[in-house]
Scaffold this active site. Structure first.
Site, PDB file in Angstrom:
ATOM      1  N   ARG A  57       0.793  -1.662   0.047  1.00  0.00           N
ATOM      2  CA  ARG A  57      -0.071   0.197   0.486  1.00  0.00           C
ATOM      3  C   ARG A  57       0.974   1.138  -0.002  1.00  0.00           C
ATOM      4  NH1 ARG A  57      -3.804  -1.623   4.653  1.00  0.00           N
ATOM      5  NH2 ARG A  57      -1.438  -3.005   5.101  1.00  0.00           N
ATOM      6  N   GLU A  77       4.451  -7.559  15.206  1.00  0.00           N
ATOM      7  CA  GLU A  77       3.835  -7.855  16.223  1.00  0.00           C
ATOM      8  C   GLU A  77       3.418  -9.278  16.901  1.00  0.00           C
ATOM      9  OE1 GLU A  77       0.634  -5.170  16.768  1.00  0.00           O
ATOM     10  OE2 GLU A  77      -0.313  -6.504  18.658  1.00  0.00           O
TER      11      GLU A  77
END
Ligand code: AMP
Length: 176
Positions: A59, A96
């Site tokens: 993106r 994460e």
């Protein structure tokens, strides 16, 4: 503009509020405004323009390419592992949940280049920080970071400012 960003709860996994930019990208007016403002900002910068703009897959490619065309500088894709033909340089980094790798062409830009790194969202700063490492691996300089959206509560900007104190950092929209 905030109204064009859709919050998608528990996507792609439970607990995450995903910022969907689809409506924003579909607005010619907002696209023009974002690119125009980026051009004004960088063209009026006392230290001049970057030598190239890196877009982070996928993106980050969207406005990075638009800005590169508008500023007449090269667009360089930083891609997920295995997407670019050799020779490449890569960097491993932590997400994460788990590990990832980012790659670029070995001759993406010459040593000493001033590189502007662009991505859509700045969250924890792990992805942009890895892109900065890759820039340094090619003996180039992180000239700046640019994001469309910053999730301020995740403190990614503080991490990047610590790691790249000389780089400018600009975010179009900050979400507190
Ligand atoms: P980080 O490495 O934590 O700064 O995460 C930034 C990268 O993950 C960007 O490439 C974003 O596309 C994506 N990302 C992280 N959090 C979100 C979110 N809440 N909504 C949309 N994209 C996100």
């Amino acid at each position: 503009m905030e109204g064009e960003i859709r919050d998608v709860h528990d996507y792609p996994q439970a607990g995450v509020v995903f910022k969907d930019l689809g409506r924003l990208w579909s607005s010619p007016e907002l696209n023009k405004r974002i690119v125009r403002e980026a051009c004004v900002r960088y063209q009026s910068n006392p230290s001049g323009l970057p030598d190239c703009i890196v877009g982070i897959e996928s993106r980050g490619f969207i406005y990075a390419m638009a800005m590169a065309i508008a500023l007449n500088v090269p667009f360089i894709p930083f891609r997920k592992k295995g997407k670019l033909p050799p020779p490449t340089r890569s960097v491993d980094y932590s997400l994460e949940y788990g590990q990832a790798s980012m790659e670029c062409a070995l001759e993406a830009f010459p040593a000493g280049s001033k590189v502007l790194i662009h991505d859509d969202v700045l969250a924890t700063g792990g992805t942009a920080g890895a892109a900065a490492q890759l820039v340094r691996k090619l003996d180039a300089e992180v000239w700046g970071f640019s994001f469309l959206l910053e999730l301020e509560f995740l403190k990614g900007a503080i991490k990047l400012e610590r790691e790249e104190p000389h780089a400018m950092l600009h975010t179009y929209l900050i979400i507190e």
